[in-house]
Design a protein around this motif. Sequence first.
Motif, PDB file in Angstrom:
ATOM      1  N   VAL A  43       0.836  -1.206   0.000  1.00 29.01           N
ATOM      2  CA  VAL A  43       0.000   0.000   0.000  1.00 29.01           C
ATOM      3  C   VAL A  43       0.870   1.255   0.000  1.00 29.01           C
ATOM      4  O   VAL A  43       0.604   2.216  -0.744  1.00 29.01           O
ATOM      5  CB  VAL A  43      -0.950  -0.001   1.213  1.00 29.01           C
ATOM      6  N   LEU A  89      -1.661   7.948   1.766  1.00 28.70           N
ATOM      7  CA  LEU A  89      -1.451   6.503   1.938  1.00 28.70           C
ATOM      8  C   LEU A  89      -0.069   6.216   2.507  1.00 28.70           C
ATOM      9  O   LEU A  89       0.089   5.370   3.398  1.00 28.70           O
ATOM     10  CB  LEU A  89      -1.605   5.788   0.595  1.00 28.70           C
ATOM     11  N   GLY A 102       4.498  -4.205  -4.435  1.00 31.81           N
ATOM     12  CA  GLY A 102       3.634  -3.075  -4.742  1.00 31.81           C
ATOM     13  C   GLY A 102       4.080  -2.336  -5.989  1.00 31.81           C
ATOM     14  O   GLY A 102       3.253  -1.878  -6.790  1.00 31.81           O
ATOM     15  N   CYS A 106      -6.979   1.041  -1.407  1.00 27.18           N
ATOM     16  CA  CYS A 106      -5.893   1.081  -0.420  1.00 27.18           C
ATOM     17  C   CYS A 106      -6.318   1.809   0.852  1.00 27.18           C
ATOM     18  O   CYS A 106      -5.931   1.420   1.963  1.00 27.18           O
ATOM     19  CB  CYS A 106      -4.656   1.751  -1.023  1.00 27.18           C
TER      20      CYS A 106
END
Length: 364
Positions: free
Chosen positions: A95, A271, A307, A345
């Motif tokens: 994330v 995030l 990711g 996310c």
Amino acid sequence: MKKISWLVVIAGAVVGIAAVLLTLFGNPANMGFCIACFLRDIAGGVGLHSAAKVQYIRPEIIGLVLGAFVMALVKGEFRAKGGSSPATRFVLGMVVMIGALVFLGCPLRMVIRLGGGDLNALVGMVGFALGILVGIFFLKKGFSLKRSYTLGNAEGGILPAVLAGLFILAAAVPTLFKASEAGPGSMHAPIIAAFAIALVVGALAQRSRLCMVGGLRDTFMFRDLKLLYGFVAIFVLVLIGNLVQGKFKLGFESQPIAHSAHLWNILGMFLVGWGSVLLGGCPLRQLILAGEGNGDSAVSVFGMIAGAAISHNFGLAGAADAVNEAGEYVVGGIGTAGKVAVVICIVVLLAISLLNVQKKEKDA
């Protein structure tokens, strides 16, 4: 407020100088150091994604980890440990990386971009701070990924050993790996110079506990600016370097490898801030902790690499502003897939935050 730690300031100054030198030696503009970008390039270099412009085995990442590893051994601070919710940490690493690539940079590059005059990074910092505040909210509610356990030294040395092997192969047989012929991945400092500079930075980061997330977290929670001064030093040295070279450009438009889609700059770094607080440190700090033998941080790093692969295989990463063939300035940002991914996310971080709030035991 606690006293200034001059070790943190010195470490930050060295990082700033290193960022200027690496750019001078060939790294992309405003990207002397970027943990997210460089992990993405490594993911491409080993074939985990097929984005041709961002593939290269970045020696800076390897040097950071090995510098921290050697310093931890010398100072008797190498401690192999792990077992603190590894699957959750892997997802959090993913994330954080997705958010960073939406913004086009990690917290370290955000500061470096600011030193180059990129005001989009200032917008991103707003989201970063908001994310940290949300993370702090859950910390105060009792968020915890549980304790880690002492492990054998061999376990703690896995990531340093893997990266050392990767460096040897990349230096001796570079054709084994993919390497960009154009774009950011094709721009890099000489391998030995980049590795040597990163070794020094990794060692200093290990001694100083340099961490952008930790700096803002401690400022908000304890009014302790000690760690934050390191990033002030990075900004000042990068700013001076850009001014001396005539490369400082203040504004939002036409910034190197950046976009001015403000909402997504904010949400991308939101995030990164939130996820990093839950992990216990920014991407740079995760690399340094992994070098000290922390297997949980090594898992987080592997999550970041995954990711990066997901971001580029599924078109989630941000696109830089550019001038098209008609000579028109086109604002970059992210596509529909990236926007959906950001929302997902945020939901994932909320779920992890809520599910890992430890209930306080009631008095008997």
